[in-house]
Design a protein around this motif. Structure first.
Motif, mmCIF file in Angstrom:
data_model
loop_
_atom_site.group_PDB
_atom_site.id
_atom_site.type_symbol
_atom_site.label_atom_id
_atom_site.label_comp_id
_atom_site.label_asym_id
_atom_site.label_seq_id
_atom_site.Cartn_x
_atom_site.Cartn_y
_atom_site.Cartn_z
ATOM 1 N N ALA A 1 -4.630 25.716 -10.547
ATOM 2 C CA ALA A 1 -5.125 24.545 -9.819
ATOM 3 C C ALA A 1 -4.171 23.375 -9.975
ATOM 4 C CB ALA A 1 -6.517 24.171 -10.319
ATOM 5 N N ARG A 2 -3.658 23.175 -11.177
ATOM 6 C CA ARG A 2 -2.723 22.075 -11.406
ATOM 7 C C ARG A 2 -1.387 22.335 -10.708
ATOM 8 N NH1 ARG A 2 -4.667 18.535 -15.135
ATOM 9 N NH2 ARG A 2 -6.299 19.276 -16.558
ATOM 10 N N ILE A 3 -0.915 23.567 -10.741
ATOM 11 C CA ILE A 3 0.339 23.912 -10.069
ATOM 12 C C ILE A 3 0.212 23.682 -8.569
ATOM 13 C CG2 ILE A 3 1.799 25.866 -9.414
ATOM 14 C CD1 ILE A 3 2.507 24.906 -12.135
ATOM 15 N N ALA A 4 -0.889 24.174 -7.990
ATOM 16 C CA ALA A 4 -1.093 24.009 -6.548
ATOM 17 C C ALA A 4 -1.198 22.533 -6.178
ATOM 18 C CB ALA A 4 -2.345 24.765 -6.105
ATOM 19 N N ALA A 5 -1.858 21.743 -7.023
ATOM 20 C CA ALA A 5 -2.008 20.314 -6.742
ATOM 21 C C ALA A 5 -0.662 19.597 -6.805
ATOM 22 C CB ALA A 5 -2.997 19.687 -7.721
ATOM 23 N N ARG A 6 0.200 19.984 -7.743
ATOM 24 C CA ARG A 6 1.514 19.334 -7.838
ATOM 25 C C ARG A 6 2.417 19.706 -6.657
ATOM 26 N NH1 ARG A 6 1.244 20.380 -13.616
ATOM 27 N NH2 ARG A 6 2.592 22.199 -13.417
ATOM 28 N N GLY A 7 2.120 20.809 -6.016
ATOM 29 C CA GLY A 7 2.932 21.231 -4.877
ATOM 30 C C GLY A 7 2.472 20.689 -3.538
ATOM 31 N N TRP A 8 1.429 19.854 -3.537
ATOM 32 C CA TRP A 8 0.892 19.298 -2.270
ATOM 33 C C TRP A 8 0.231 17.966 -2.607
ATOM 34 C CZ3 TRP A 8 2.044 21.242 2.385
ATOM 35 C CH2 TRP A 8 1.309 20.833 3.502
ATOM 36 N N ARG A 9 1.057 16.976 -2.909
ATOM 37 C CA ARG A 9 0.574 15.731 -3.447
ATOM 38 C C ARG A 9 0.034 14.791 -2.374
ATOM 39 N NH1 ARG A 9 -1.598 15.640 -7.181
ATOM 40 N NH2 ARG A 9 -1.288 13.424 -7.572
ATOM 41 N N PRO A 10 -1.037 14.062 -2.693
ATOM 42 C CA PRO A 10 -1.542 13.042 -1.774
ATOM 43 C C PRO A 10 -0.655 11.808 -1.814
ATOM 44 C CG PRO A 10 -2.763 12.952 -3.814
ATOM 45 C CD PRO A 10 -1.824 14.130 -3.935
ATOM 46 N N VAL A 11 -0.917 10.883 -0.917
ATOM 47 C CA VAL A 11 -0.216 9.603 -0.937
ATOM 48 C C VAL A 11 -0.844 8.680 -1.973
ATOM 49 C CG1 VAL A 11 0.318 7.550 0.437
ATOM 50 C CG2 VAL A 11 0.522 9.831 1.454
ATOM 51 N N GLU A 12 -2.140 8.839 -2.191
ATOM 52 C CA GLU A 12 -2.875 7.989 -3.122
ATOM 53 C C GLU A 12 -3.821 8.852 -3.941
ATOM 54 O OE1 GLU A 12 -6.006 4.192 -2.951
ATOM 55 O OE2 GLU A 12 -5.410 5.256 -1.117
ATOM 56 N N GLU B 1 4.393 10.012 9.243
ATOM 57 C CA GLU B 1 5.150 9.716 8.032
ATOM 58 C C GLU B 1 4.386 10.149 6.792
ATOM 59 O OE1 GLU B 1 8.237 8.656 5.716
ATOM 60 O OE2 GLU B 1 8.209 8.670 7.914
ATOM 61 N N VAL B 2 3.070 10.001 6.820
ATOM 62 C CA VAL B 2 2.246 10.452 5.699
ATOM 63 C C VAL B 2 2.379 11.962 5.519
ATOM 64 C CG1 VAL B 2 -0.131 10.789 4.920
ATOM 65 C CG2 VAL B 2 0.591 8.560 5.777
ATOM 66 N N ALA B 3 2.312 12.705 6.617
ATOM 67 C CA ALA B 3 2.446 14.160 6.540
ATOM 68 C C ALA B 3 3.794 14.564 5.970
ATOM 69 C CB ALA B 3 2.245 14.766 7.925
ATOM 70 N N LEU B 4 4.848 13.879 6.356
ATOM 71 C CA LEU B 4 6.172 14.184 5.828
ATOM 72 C C LEU B 4 6.230 13.940 4.332
ATOM 73 C CD1 LEU B 4 8.456 12.729 8.646
ATOM 74 C CD2 LEU B 4 8.054 15.144 8.107
ATOM 75 N N ARG B 5 5.539 12.916 3.855
ATOM 76 C CA ARG B 5 5.515 12.643 2.419
ATOM 77 C C ARG B 5 4.795 13.768 1.677
ATOM 78 N NH1 ARG B 5 3.553 6.567 1.355
ATOM 79 N NH2 ARG B 5 3.695 7.350 -0.792
ATOM 80 N N VAL B 6 3.696 14.265 2.254
ATOM 81 C CA VAL B 6 2.969 15.358 1.610
ATOM 82 C C VAL B 6 3.813 16.630 1.629
ATOM 83 C CG1 VAL B 6 0.908 16.812 1.704
ATOM 84 C CG2 VAL B 6 0.723 14.356 2.179
ATOM 85 N N LEU B 7 4.405 16.933 2.780
ATOM 86 C CA LEU B 7 5.241 18.138 2.902
ATOM 87 C C LEU B 7 6.407 18.126 1.924
ATOM 88 C CD1 LEU B 7 5.389 18.521 6.787
ATOM 89 C CD2 LEU B 7 4.558 20.259 5.198
ATOM 90 N N GLY B 8 6.956 16.958 1.675
ATOM 91 C CA GLY B 8 8.115 16.853 0.799
ATOM 92 C C GLY B 8 7.778 16.681 -0.660
ATOM 93 N N SER B 9 6.493 16.688 -0.996
ATOM 94 C CA SER B 9 6.095 16.438 -2.374
ATOM 95 C C SER B 9 6.174 17.709 -3.207
ATOM 96 C CB SER B 9 4.664 15.880 -2.419
ATOM 97 O OG SER B 9 3.744 16.836 -1.919
ATOM 98 N N GLY B 10 6.443 17.533 -4.484
ATOM 99 C CA GLY B 10 6.517 18.668 -5.395
ATOM 100 C C GLY B 10 7.757 18.586 -6.253
ATOM 101 N N PRO B 11 7.792 19.311 -7.371
ATOM 102 C CA PRO B 11 8.938 19.229 -8.282
ATOM 103 C C PRO B 11 10.269 19.623 -7.646
ATOM 104 C CG PRO B 11 7.049 20.217 -9.377
ATOM 105 C CD PRO B 11 6.701 20.121 -7.922
ATOM 106 N N SER B 12 10.312 20.745 -6.926
ATOM 107 C CA SER B 12 11.549 21.206 -6.283
ATOM 108 C C SER B 12 11.168 21.898 -4.979
ATOM 109 C CB SER B 12 12.319 22.171 -7.192
ATOM 110 O OG SER B 12 13.502 22.630 -6.563
ATOM 111 N N VAL B 13 11.343 21.194 -3.861
ATOM 112 C CA VAL B 13 10.845 21.661 -2.570
ATOM 113 C C VAL B 13 11.992 22.179 -1.710
ATOM 114 C CG1 VAL B 13 9.516 21.023 -0.514
ATOM 115 C CG2 VAL B 13 9.028 19.922 -2.711
#
Length: 335
Positions: free
Chosen positions: A93-104, A223-235
């Motif tokens: 659950a934590r791994i999946a959450a770090r790979g798809w981060r919210p803006v807030e 722009e919000v979607a791009l931020r979510v798509l690009g979130s994560g440790p190494s994308v």
């Protein structure tokens, strides 16, 4: 089923076992002649007024009249996994959450409240990873206020089917009128076999460029979607070039030993040619180069084509997850 020394079936569970995984047998009262029995395995989520509720691995609850019980026992919290990397629900659950981060995001005890202007339920839902620090009704009221302030409906993401998942919370939400809208599964597998297919002709990038977005199923990406798509440790984003738009795309997030795959999409006219496997192989090889050894992905229950592909690549379901939407007390749609 539990059988006594005299050879009789025995009920060895009680209301004190709520929250435990059980196996029960009851009389089937749907009609017909002769005695018929129904077996159910899942978490005992309530036992009130002579009625048991057992929530199965897929998240569906079964109501059983106490008077129909003929056998029951507590069983191990999680069956032994036959293949795939060992992992707890909390870790995944934590791994999946770090790979798809919210803006807030904001924490309510051990519940993470996540928002991203409505882009995907995963980035706009509560992830409960423990105790919210408040009685449940107060916690849910706080959740609804937080999302209401942002003009969003309140969602809670829960999981079922593994040790440490939230069958009891699912039952509590349903009792309070929260509606389950979407169910999917998180699958895991070894990473190396995914890289065995040829990954030739795939372009890898750190950003979702215009070509990649041209194939992405969600149109009008903000722009919000791009931020979510690009979130994560190494994308990493993968693209198989095509004529007017890419033939196939994919996304991978590398996080320690884990590589998470998402957005694997193929031009409908070019399906069944191995392009999805090619995209995943190229991403898997890059993840192996970064030290990952295990893989995860999320797939909806009705996506038969994707499920067949992932099974061939050695993936298997670890747990199911669900999004529960707040009750609509106003009588009209909020979103």
């Amino acid at each position: 089923m539990e059988i006594s020394a005299a050879g009789r079936l025995v009920v060895r569970i009680s209301a004190a076992d709520v929250g435990k995984r059980v196996s029960v047998r009851c009389l089937d009262e749907t009609g017909g002649t002769g005695e018929k029995f129904t077996d159910t395995v899942g978490v005992l989520t309530s036992w009130d007024d002579g009625v048991l509720r057992v929530t199965r691995r897929d998240g569906h609850s079964v109501r059983i009249a106490e008077s129909t019980l003929v056998a029951g026992k507590v069983v191990p919290a999680e069956p032994a996994r036959r293949r795939g990397p060992a992992a707890s629900y909390t870790e995944l659950a934590r791994i999946a959450a770090r790979g798809w981060r919210p803006v807030e995001s904001e924490w309510l005890g051990e519940w993470e409240l996540r928002a991203a202007s409505g882009y995907t339920r995963r980035a706009n839902s509560v992830l409960p990873l423990g105790d919210p620090g408040l009685p449940l009704d107060e916690a849910l009221a706080a959740v609804r206020r937080w999302y209401g302030e942002r003009g969003l409906p309140a969602y809670v993401q829960t999981a079922t089917g593994a040790a440490g998942t939230q069958e009891v919370l699912c039952a509590e939400l349903e009792t309070r009128g929260w509606a389950r809208e979407v169910t999917a599964e998180l699958w895991t597998g070894a990473l190396a076999p995914v890289a065995d297919s040829p990954g030739e002709g795939v372009v890898l990038s750190r950003e979702a460029d215009a070509d990649w977005l041209a194939r992405y199923q969600r149109k009008g990406v903000s722009e919000v979607a791009l931020r979510v798509l690009g979130s994560g440790p190494s994308v990493w984003f993968a693209t198989v070039p095509g004529e007017d738009a890419p033939a196939a795309i994919g996304r991978c997030v590398v996080d320690g030993r884990w590589a998470g795959f998402a957005a694997v999409e193929v031009d409908p006219a070019l399906r069944r040619r191995g392009l999805a496997s090619t995209v995943m192989a190229a991403l898997a090889q890059r993840a192996l180069d970064e030290g990952a050894s295990a893989a995860w992905l999320q797939v909806e229950s009705d996506n038969a084509g994707a499920r067949a592909l992932y099974e061939r690549l050695g993936f298997a379901a670890h747990h199911a997850y669900h999004h529960y939407r707040e009750p609509d007390v106003s009588g009209g749609a909020r979103w």
